[in-house]
Motif scaffolding. Structure first.
Motif, PDB file in Angstrom:
ATOM      1  N   GLU A 180       0.824  -1.205   0.000  1.00 49.36           N
ATOM      2  CA  GLU A 180       0.000   0.000   0.000  1.00 49.36           C
ATOM      3  C   GLU A 180       0.860   1.257   0.000  1.00 49.36           C
ATOM      4  O   GLU A 180       0.553   2.234  -0.688  1.00 49.36           O
ATOM      5  N   ILE A 181       1.945   1.240   0.767  1.00 43.87           N
ATOM      6  CA  ILE A 181       2.818   2.415   0.853  1.00 43.87           C
ATOM      7  C   ILE A 181       3.541   2.634  -0.468  1.00 43.87           C
ATOM      8  O   ILE A 181       3.659   3.768  -0.948  1.00 43.87           O
ATOM      9  N   ILE A 182       4.035   1.563  -1.085  1.00 44.83           N
ATOM     10  CA  ILE A 182       4.751   1.701  -2.352  1.00 44.83           C
ATOM     11  C   ILE A 182       3.831   2.256  -3.427  1.00 44.83           C
ATOM     12  O   ILE A 182       4.263   3.038  -4.294  1.00 44.83           O
ATOM     13  N   ASP A 183       2.550   1.904  -3.387  1.00 43.60           N
ATOM     14  CA  ASP A 183       1.585   2.375  -4.382  1.00 43.60           C
ATOM     15  C   ASP A 183       0.957   3.704  -4.011  1.00 43.60           C
ATOM     16  O   ASP A 183       0.142   4.238  -4.780  1.00 43.60           O
ATOM     17  N   ASP A 184       1.291   4.237  -2.846  1.00 44.95           N
ATOM     18  CA  ASP A 184       0.686   5.492  -2.382  1.00 44.95           C
ATOM     19  C   ASP A 184       1.445   6.682  -2.971  1.00 44.95           C
ATOM     20  O   ASP A 184       2.594   6.934  -2.605  1.00 44.95           O
ATOM     21  N   PRO A 185       0.823   7.454  -3.883  1.00 45.65           N
ATOM     22  CA  PRO A 185       1.539   8.595  -4.477  1.00 45.65           C
ATOM     23  C   PRO A 185       1.816   9.721  -3.488  1.00 45.65           C
ATOM     24  O   PRO A 185       2.669  10.575  -3.736  1.00 45.65           O
ATOM     25  N   ASP A 186       1.090   9.739  -2.366  1.00 44.53           N
ATOM     26  CA  ASP A 186       1.291  10.791  -1.374  1.00 44.53           C
ATOM     27  C   ASP A 186       2.411  10.472  -0.380  1.00 44.53           C
ATOM     28  O   ASP A 186       2.804  11.335   0.402  1.00 44.53           O
ATOM     29  N   ALA A 187       2.913   9.250  -0.409  1.00 40.50           N
ATOM     30  CA  ALA A 187       3.991   8.881   0.513  1.00 40.50           C
ATOM     31  C   ALA A 187       5.297   9.517   0.049  1.00 40.50           C
ATOM     32  O   ALA A 187       5.627   9.478  -1.135  1.00 40.50           O
ATOM     33  N   PRO A 188       6.067  10.111   0.957  1.00 41.79           N
ATOM     34  CA  PRO A 188       7.345  10.712   0.569  1.00 41.79           C
ATOM     35  C   PRO A 188       8.283   9.685  -0.058  1.00 41.79           C
ATOM     36  O   PRO A 188       8.215   8.489   0.249  1.00 41.79           O
ATOM     37  N   GLU A 189       9.161  10.159  -0.936  1.00 48.84           N
ATOM     38  CA  GLU A 189      10.065   9.268  -1.661  1.00 48.84           C
ATOM     39  C   GLU A 189      10.958   8.471  -0.710  1.00 48.84           C
ATOM     40  O   GLU A 189      11.162   7.272  -0.898  1.00 48.84           O
ATOM     41  N   ALA A 190      11.497   9.141   0.315  1.00 45.41           N
ATOM     42  CA  ALA A 190      12.375   8.437   1.258  1.00 45.41           C
ATOM     43  C   ALA A 190      11.611   7.361   2.015  1.00 45.41           C
ATOM     44  O   ALA A 190      12.148   6.296   2.320  1.00 45.41           O
ATOM     45  N   PHE A 191      10.337   7.622   2.303  1.00 46.72           N
ATOM     46  CA  PHE A 191       9.514   6.657   3.026  1.00 46.72           C
ATOM     47  C   PHE A 191       9.234   5.441   2.157  1.00 46.72           C
ATOM     48  O   PHE A 191       9.323   4.298   2.603  1.00 46.72           O
ATOM     49  N   ARG A 192       8.932   5.679   0.877  1.00 45.08           N
ATOM     50  CA  ARG A 192       8.666   4.571  -0.036  1.00 45.08           C
ATOM     51  C   ARG A 192       9.941   3.780  -0.333  1.00 45.08           C
ATOM     52  O   ARG A 192       9.898   2.571  -0.538  1.00 45.08           O
ATOM     53  N   ALA A 193      11.086   4.475  -0.352  1.00 46.22           N
ATOM     54  CA  ALA A 193      12.348   3.788  -0.621  1.00 46.22           C
ATOM     55  C   ALA A 193      12.669   2.780   0.469  1.00 46.22           C
ATOM     56  O   ALA A 193      13.152   1.673   0.198  1.00 46.22           O
ATOM     57  N   MET A 194      12.381   3.122   1.728  1.00 48.83           N
ATOM     58  CA  MET A 194      12.657   2.209   2.820  1.00 48.83           C
ATOM     59  C   MET A 194      11.664   1.047   2.818  1.00 48.83           C
ATOM     60  O   MET A 194      11.977  -0.056   3.288  1.00 48.83           O
ATOM     61  N   ALA A 195      10.468   1.254   2.281  1.00 48.59           N
ATOM     62  CA  ALA A 195       9.452   0.209   2.235  1.00 48.59           C
ATOM     63  C   ALA A 195       9.609  -0.706   1.035  1.00 48.59           C
ATOM     64  O   ALA A 195       8.952  -1.743   0.955  1.00 48.59           O
TER      65      ALA A 195
END
Length: 215
Positions: A180-195
């Motif tokens: 869900e986080i990886i597909d969330d466009p509102d999640a910050p890039e650094a947050f998605r990178a760690m996920a």
């Protein structure tokens, strides 16, 4: 010729033949057991394999904690020169609800730890910049589940009663949450990178001790 007893008493009853169907032991009760039964009927000529799901099953009470040991080792080096960040990080890890959500403002954390709001705000900014924390909305934050996850049952919304028999959708699964986080466009890039799958936590030694997640 009769083979029964001669005194007229009833013939002794032989015990029933043992059933060839093996009884499966019931799993120990936990908050994560499926709502249905534990026995599954398989068609003739078919078999099944049982394996653990891709989430933690080490329960503490009604929720489980799955904290990345690699993340803790990384954080110990990353924040060695600024250990107050670790104080705030541990406070957030201990305050999270299912899904890694933290309902708190900077003022709440400052009051809890006995520091000024500016100290807490700086720590939040560092954790957000490293991808370990993100702001969902005002007064609501989320720890990156790849680093720290408290799973279990989602809490009901305000004014909503908790169901007596939770469905599968009420449970927080780590892998589903990461998708869900990886597909969330509102999640910050650094947050998605760690996920992201296969993400590595690296500490690049330099003048600012910068360390970020890379995929």
């Amino acid at each position: 010729m009769s083979s029964g007893p001669q005194d007229g008493s009833a013939a002794p009853q032989l015990p029933d033949a043992p059933s060839r169907r093996r009884r499966r032991p019931k799993p120990p009760p936990t908050a994560y057991n499926r709502s249905g039964g534990s026995t599954i009927e398989l068609p003739a000529g078919h078999g099944a394999q049982v394996f653990p799901i891709g989430s933690s099953t080490g329960f503490v009470g009604d929720a489980f904690s799955m904290d990345s040991l690699e993340f803790m080792r990384w954080a110990a080096v990353r924040y060695d020169d600024d250990r107050f960040i670790l104080v705030v990080l541990f406070t957030l890890m201990g305050s999270q609800k299912p899904g890694g959500l933290i309902e708190a403002t900077h003022e709440d954390v400052a009051q809890h730890l006995g520091y000024s709001r500016s100290h807490i705000s700086r720590a939040f900014n560092v954790l957000e910049g490293d991808g370990a924390l993100r702001k969902v909305q005002k007064g609501l934050y989320q720890l990156n589940p790849a680093a720290s996850l408290r799973g279990g049952l989602r809490e009901p919304a305000k004014g909503e009663k908790r169901r007596s028999r939770p469905s599968l959708g009420d449970r927080v699964e780590q892998l589903d949450l990461l998708r869900e986080i990886i597909d969330d466009p509102d999640a910050p890039e650094a947050f998605r990178a760690m996920a992201a799958p296969g993400a590595r936590l690296e500490v690049r030694k330099g003048s600012d001790g910068e360390g970020k997640a890379t995929s």
